[in-house]
Design an enzyme around this catalytic site. Structure first.
Site, PDB file in Angstrom:
ATOM      1  CB  THR A 252    -104.438 -47.525  96.621  1.00  0.00           C
ATOM      2  OG1 THR A 252    -104.182 -46.150  96.890  1.00  0.00           O
ATOM      3  CG2 THR A 252    -105.345 -47.585  95.395  1.00  0.00           C
ATOM      4  CG  ASP A 253    -105.099 -43.709 100.578  1.00  0.00           C
ATOM      5  OD1 ASP A 253    -104.503 -43.832  99.480  1.00  0.00           O
ATOM      6  OD2 ASP A 253    -104.692 -42.925 101.469  1.00  0.00           O
ATOM      7  CD  GLU A 254    -103.334 -42.526  94.762  1.00  0.00           C
ATOM      8  OE1 GLU A 254    -103.699 -42.377  93.589  1.00  0.00           O
ATOM      9  OE2 GLU A 254    -102.186 -42.305  95.156  1.00  0.00           O
TER      10      GLU A 254
ATOM     11  CE1 TYR B 208    -101.945 -47.871  91.455  1.00  0.00           C
ATOM     12  CE2 TYR B 208    -102.641 -45.957  92.740  1.00  0.00           C
ATOM     13  CZ  TYR B 208    -102.181 -47.261  92.684  1.00  0.00           C
ATOM     14  OH  TYR B 208    -101.969 -47.965  93.845  1.00  0.00           O
TER      15      TYR B 208
ATOM     16  CE  LYS C 257    -104.407 -51.390  93.464  1.00  0.00           C
ATOM     17  NZ  LYS C 257    -103.650 -52.683  93.472  1.00  0.00           N
TER      18      LYS C 257
HETATM   19  P1  NAD Z   1     -94.252 -51.502  92.807  1.00  0.00           P
HETATM   20  O1  NAD Z   1     -94.534 -50.732  91.559  1.00  0.00           O
HETATM   21  O2  NAD Z   1     -93.048 -51.216  93.609  1.00  0.00           O
HETATM   22  O3  NAD Z   1     -94.170 -53.078  92.435  1.00  0.00           O
HETATM   23  C1  NAD Z   1     -95.105 -53.700  91.612  1.00  0.00           C
HETATM   24  C2  NAD Z   1     -94.632 -55.133  91.364  1.00  0.00           C
HETATM   25  O4  NAD Z   1     -95.620 -55.776  90.526  1.00  0.00           O
HETATM   26  C3  NAD Z   1     -93.289 -55.226  90.625  1.00  0.00           C
HETATM   27  O5  NAD Z   1     -92.502 -56.236  91.190  1.00  0.00           O
HETATM   28  C4  NAD Z   1     -93.698 -55.573  89.212  1.00  0.00           C
HETATM   29  O6  NAD Z   1     -92.713 -56.309  88.496  1.00  0.00           O
HETATM   30  C5  NAD Z   1     -94.947 -56.408  89.447  1.00  0.00           C
HETATM   31  N1  NAD Z   1     -95.833 -56.422  88.272  1.00  0.00           N
HETATM   32  C6  NAD Z   1     -96.294 -55.341  87.583  1.00  0.00           C
HETATM   33  N2  NAD Z   1     -97.036 -55.749  86.537  1.00  0.00           N
HETATM   34  C7  NAD Z   1     -97.075 -57.104  86.589  1.00  0.00           C
HETATM   35  C8  NAD Z   1     -97.687 -58.091  85.784  1.00  0.00           C
HETATM   36  N3  NAD Z   1     -98.417 -57.763  84.718  1.00  0.00           N
HETATM   37  N4  NAD Z   1     -97.538 -59.389  86.132  1.00  0.00           N
HETATM   38  C9  NAD Z   1     -96.797 -59.741  87.217  1.00  0.00           C
HETATM   39  N5  NAD Z   1     -96.167 -58.840  87.996  1.00  0.00           N
HETATM   40  C10 NAD Z   1     -96.312 -57.535  87.684  1.00  0.00           C
HETATM   41  O7  NAD Z   1     -95.571 -51.401  93.666  1.00  0.00           O
HETATM   42  P2  NAD Z   1     -95.748 -51.272  95.249  1.00  0.00           P
HETATM   43  O8  NAD Z   1     -95.564 -49.864  95.628  1.00  0.00           O
HETATM   44  O9  NAD Z   1     -94.943 -52.329  95.906  1.00  0.00           O
HETATM   45  O10 NAD Z   1     -97.303 -51.598  95.378  1.00  0.00           O
HETATM   46  C11 NAD Z   1     -97.751 -52.944  95.544  1.00  0.00           C
HETATM   47  C12 NAD Z   1     -99.264 -52.936  95.649  1.00  0.00           C
HETATM   48  O11 NAD Z   1     -99.674 -52.132  96.745  1.00  0.00           O
HETATM   49  C13 NAD Z   1     -99.974 -52.356  94.408  1.00  0.00           C
HETATM   50  O12 NAD Z   1    -101.112 -53.149  94.153  1.00  0.00           O
HETATM   51  C14 NAD Z   1    -100.371 -50.949  94.839  1.00  0.00           C
HETATM   52  O13 NAD Z   1    -101.528 -50.538  94.171  1.00  0.00           O
HETATM   53  C15 NAD Z   1    -100.619 -51.158  96.326  1.00  0.00           C
HETATM   54  N6  NAD Z   1    -100.409 -49.959  97.160  1.00  0.00           N
HETATM   55  C16 NAD Z   1     -99.225 -49.266  97.078  1.00  0.00           C
HETATM   56  C17 NAD Z   1     -99.028 -48.174  97.922  1.00  0.00           C
HETATM   57  C18 NAD Z   1     -97.747 -47.364  97.884  1.00  0.00           C
HETATM   58  O14 NAD Z   1     -97.668 -46.332  98.537  1.00  0.00           O
HETATM   59  N7  NAD Z   1     -96.714 -47.794  97.169  1.00  0.00           N
HETATM   60  C19 NAD Z   1    -100.027 -47.807  98.824  1.00  0.00           C
HETATM   61  C20 NAD Z   1    -101.214 -48.531  98.872  1.00  0.00           C
HETATM   62  C21 NAD Z   1    -101.387 -49.619  98.037  1.00  0.00           C
HETATM   63  O1  DAU Z   2    -102.166 -43.289  98.592  1.00  0.00           O
HETATM   64  C1  DAU Z   2    -101.595 -44.502  98.189  1.00  0.00           C
HETATM   65  C2  DAU Z   2    -100.856 -44.323  96.891  1.00  0.00           C
HETATM   66  O2  DAU Z   2     -99.664 -43.609  97.187  1.00  0.00           O
HETATM   67  C3  DAU Z   2    -100.513 -45.642  96.204  1.00  0.00           C
HETATM   68  O3  DAU Z   2    -101.708 -46.304  95.846  1.00  0.00           O
HETATM   69  C4  DAU Z   2     -99.665 -45.404  94.947  1.00  0.00           C
HETATM   70  O4  DAU Z   2     -99.281 -46.647  94.374  1.00  0.00           O
HETATM   71  C5  DAU Z   2     -98.437 -44.630  95.350  1.00  0.00           C
HETATM   72  O5  DAU Z   2     -97.682 -44.323  94.190  1.00  0.00           O
HETATM   73  C6  DAU Z   2     -98.811 -43.349  96.100  1.00  0.00           C
HETATM   74  O6  DAU Z   2     -99.459 -42.418  95.193  1.00  0.00           O
HETATM   75  P1  DAU Z   2     -99.130 -40.845  95.222  1.00  0.00           P
HETATM   76  O7  DAU Z   2     -99.473 -40.255  93.928  1.00  0.00           O
HETATM   77  O8  DAU Z   2     -99.722 -40.218  96.439  1.00  0.00           O
HETATM   78  O9  DAU Z   2     -97.535 -40.924  95.455  1.00  0.00           O
HETATM   79  P2  DAU Z   2     -96.328 -40.074  94.838  1.00  0.00           P
HETATM   80  O10 DAU Z   2     -95.102 -40.477  95.575  1.00  0.00           O
HETATM   81  O11 DAU Z   2     -96.307 -40.139  93.360  1.00  0.00           O
HETATM   82  O12 DAU Z   2     -96.705 -38.587  95.242  1.00  0.00           O
HETATM   83  C7  DAU Z   2     -96.905 -38.214  96.591  1.00  0.00           C
HETATM   84  C8  DAU Z   2     -97.296 -36.736  96.612  1.00  0.00           C
HETATM   85  O13 DAU Z   2     -96.180 -35.950  96.205  1.00  0.00           O
HETATM   86  C9  DAU Z   2     -98.410 -36.392  95.642  1.00  0.00           C
HETATM   87  O14 DAU Z   2     -99.247 -35.399  96.218  1.00  0.00           O
HETATM   88  C10 DAU Z   2     -97.690 -35.823  94.424  1.00  0.00           C
HETATM   89  C11 DAU Z   2     -96.469 -35.168  95.031  1.00  0.00           C
HETATM   90  N1  DAU Z   2     -95.269 -35.194  94.194  1.00  0.00           N
HETATM   91  C12 DAU Z   2     -94.845 -36.380  93.692  1.00  0.00           C
HETATM   92  C13 DAU Z   2     -93.724 -36.458  92.884  1.00  0.00           C
HETATM   93  C14 DAU Z   2     -93.273 -37.797  92.347  1.00  0.00           C
HETATM   94  C15 DAU Z   2     -94.550 -34.019  93.954  1.00  0.00           C
HETATM   95  O15 DAU Z   2     -94.925 -32.929  94.426  1.00  0.00           O
HETATM   96  N2  DAU Z   2     -93.428 -34.089  93.178  1.00  0.00           N
HETATM   97  C16 DAU Z   2     -92.984 -35.259  92.621  1.00  0.00           C
HETATM   98  O16 DAU Z   2     -91.960 -35.242  91.909  1.00  0.00           O
END
Ligand code: NAD
Ligand code: DAU
Length: 351
Positions: free
Chosen positions: A128-130, A153, A157
Site C-alpha cells: 500500500t501507499d500508506e 495497519y 504493511k
Molecule cells: P480484503 O480485506 O478485501 O481481503 C483480504 C483477504 O485476505 C480476504 O479474503 C481474507 O479472508 C484474506 N485473509 C485475511 N487474513 C488471512 C490469513 N491470516 N490467512 C489467509 N487469508 C487471510 O483486502 P483487499 O482490499 O482486497 O486488499 C488486498 C491486499 O491489497 C492487502 O494486502 C492490502 O494491504 C493491499 N492493498 C489494498 C488496497 C485497497 O484500497 N483495498 C490498496 C492498496 C493495497
Molecule cells: O491507500 C491505500 C489504502 O486505502 C489501503 O492500503 C487500505 O487497505 C484501504 O483500506 C484504504 O485505506 P483508507 O484508510 O484510505 O480507506 P478508507 O476507505 O477506510 O477511508 C478512505 C478515506 O475516507 C479516509 O481518509 C478516511 C475517510 N473515511 C472513511 C470511512 C470508512 C470517512 O471519512 N468516513 C468513513 O466512514
C-alpha cells in the site's frame, strides 16, 4: 506455471483471479484464503469450477499448514494479497494485523525459501501507499519516499515490505513489491469509504465523514490494480518496487457528494435527501492528510496506465451495488452490523 495467490477471496484478490484465471488457462492458480469476514466466495463464482483454479482454505499464520501446502502444490510464483486491510479495525484491535500482515508474510517467505533454490521462483508482495505516511499539500509519493506509517495497519504493511526486501537481499529470494493507492469498485466490503456510503445512501442512514472531510486520497479502479500487478509480474524487474496510482486525487467530502449525486440519479432519489445524510463525526486518530502517487516508473518500465477515470469507475461501481443487493446482503451479516454500530455510535444515534 503454478501461481499461488493468497487472500484471493477478498476484494482485490478475487478481482485479480477472476481476470487472470479466465485469461490464462495455461497457468494453474491456487487460492489460499482463511475466509475472514472480508472474504466472499461468491466473488469467485466465475472461476470456481475452472480446471486451472483450486481453492485451499488455510490461515497464513499457521506455518506448518503453509509449509504443507507449498510442499503439495510446489508453486512457481506467489502473489501475496492476504492481509487485514481496514485501518479503523487496526486502530480498535491491532493484534490480527500483526499476526496476518507480519507473521503471515514471514511464514510465506520462509515457505518459498524451503521449496526454491536461491534465485528460483518469485514472490510478488501486494502493498500500500500508506507505508509512506502522509503528504502535505504538494508532492507525490515515489518509490524513494521514506517509510513513515501512521496506523497499526500501515505499520504492519511497512514491516512486511521490509521483510520481503530483506529476504531478497539476504537469501536471494526473487521478489517484487507494489505499493498502491485506494482501490474501489464492485465487490468491495462495505466498511471502506465508497461502498459504505453507497449502501448507507440506499438505507437512508447517516453518511459519516471523519474530521472536516478535506483529507485527500488517490483513487484507482480495482481492474486497473489487477492489471498493474500482472504487468509487474510479467515485465517488472526482480528486487524492485513499483508504485501504483490512479492519478485521481479527491477530497473525501467531494467523493461522498459525488456518490450522493450518482445514487440519486441511478436510484431516482432526490439528491438533497441524500446530501442531508452527511454527518461529520470525530476524526480517525492518526488520520493521514493526503496520499498521491507518482506511478511513472510503472508506466515507463511496464507500460501500464489506468484505463478508468474516477468518473467512469464510480459510475460502474454505483451501478454494480444497486444491481447486486443480494451480494451486499450476504456480507452485511451480524458481525458487520456489530462493527458498524461500534464504529459509528454518533452517526447511529441520528438514525
Ligand atoms: P480484503 O480485506 O478485501 O481481503 C483480504 C483477504 O485476505 C480476504 O479474503 C481474507 O479472508 C484474506 N485473509 C485475511 N487474513 C488471512 C490469513 N491470516 N490467512 C489467509 N487469508 C487471510 O483486502 P483487499 O482490499 O482486497 O486488499 C488486498 C491486499 O491489497 C492487502 O494486502 C492490502 O494491504 C493491499 N492493498 C489494498 C488496497 C485497497 O484500497 N483495498 C490498496 C492498496 C493495497
Ligand atoms: O491507500 C491505500 C489504502 O486505502 C489501503 O492500503 C487500505 O487497505 C484501504 O483500506 C484504504 O485505506 P483508507 O484508510 O484510505 O480507506 P478508507 O476507505 O477506510 O477511508 C478512505 C478515506 O475516507 C479516509 O481518509 C478516511 C475517510 N473515511 C472513511 C470511512 C470508512 C470517512 O471519512 N468516513 C468513513 O466512514
Amino acid at each position: 506455471m503454478r501461481i499461488l495467490v493468497t487472500g484471493g477471496a477478498g476484494f482485490i484478490g478475487s478481482n485479480f483471479l477472476t481476470r487472470y484465471v479466465l485469461r490464462h488457462p495455461e497457468h494453474d492458480f491456487i487460492n489460499v484464503d482463511k475466509l475472514t469476514y472480508a472474504a466472499n466466495p461468491h466473488s469467485l463464482t466465475k472461476v470456481a469450477l475452472k480446471p486451472n483454479y483450486t481453492f485451499v482454505h488455510a490461515d497464513i499464520v499457521d506455518a506448518e499448514r503453509i509449509d504443507a501446502i507449498f510442499e503439495e502444490y510446489r508453486p512457481d510464483a506467489v502473489v501475496h494479497f492476504a492481509a487485514e486491510s481496514h485501518v479503523d479495525r487496526s486502530i480498535l484491535d491491532p493484534r490480527d494485523f500483526l499476526r496476518t500482515n507480519v507473521e503471515g508474510t514471514f511464514n510465506l517467505l520462509q515457505a518459498c525459501r524451503r521449496i526454491w533454490k536461491r534465485d528460483e521462483g518469485f514472490f510478488h508482495h501486494v502493498s500500500t501507499d500508506e507505508v509512506y505516511g502522509s503528504l502535505g499539500a504538494e508532492g507525490l509519493f515515489t518509490e524513494d519516499s521514506p517509510y513513515d506509517p501512521s496506523s497499526p495497519y500501515s505499520a504492519c504493511k511497512a514491516a512486511s515490505d521490509h521483510l520481503v526486501r530483506a529476504w531478497h537481499r539476504t537469501y536471494g529470494l526473487p521478489v517484487k513489491i507494489t505499493n498502491c493507492s485506494n482501490n474501489y469498485g464492485p465487490r468491495q466490503f462495505p466498511e471502506k469509504l465508497i461502498p459504505l456510503m453507497i449502501t448507507r445512501c440506499l438505507e437512508g442512514r447517516p453518511l459519516p465523514i471523519y474530521g472536516n472531510g478535506t483529507n485527500v486520497r488517490d483513487w484507482l479502479y480495482v481492474d486497473d490494480h489487477s492489471d498493474a500487478i500482472w504487468a509487474v509480474m510479467e515485465r517488472g524487474r526482480v528486487g524492485e518496487t513499483y508504485n501504483i496510482g490512479g492519478n485521481s486525487e479527491q477530497r473525501n467530502i467531494d467523493v461522498v457528494e459525488r456518490v450522493c449525486e450518482l445514487v440519486a440519479r441511478e436510484a431516482g432519489i432526490p439528491e438533497s435527501q441524500l446530501t442531508s445524510l452527511i454527518t461529520y463525526v470525530p476524526d480517525r486518530p492518526g488520520h493521514d492528510a493526503r496520499y498521491a502517487v507518482d506511478a511513472s516508473k510503472l508506466r515507463d518500465e511496464c507500460g501500464w496506465e489506468p484505463t478508468e477515470t474516477f468518473t467512469t469507475g464510480l459510475e460502474k461501481t454505483v451501478r454494480w451495488y444497486l444491481g447486486n443487493q443480494e451480494w451486499v446482503n450476504q456480507v452485511t451479516t451480524g458481525e458487520y452490523r456489530e462493527w458498524v454500530s461500534r464504529r459509528y455510535p454518533e452517526a447511529a444515534k441520528t438514525v
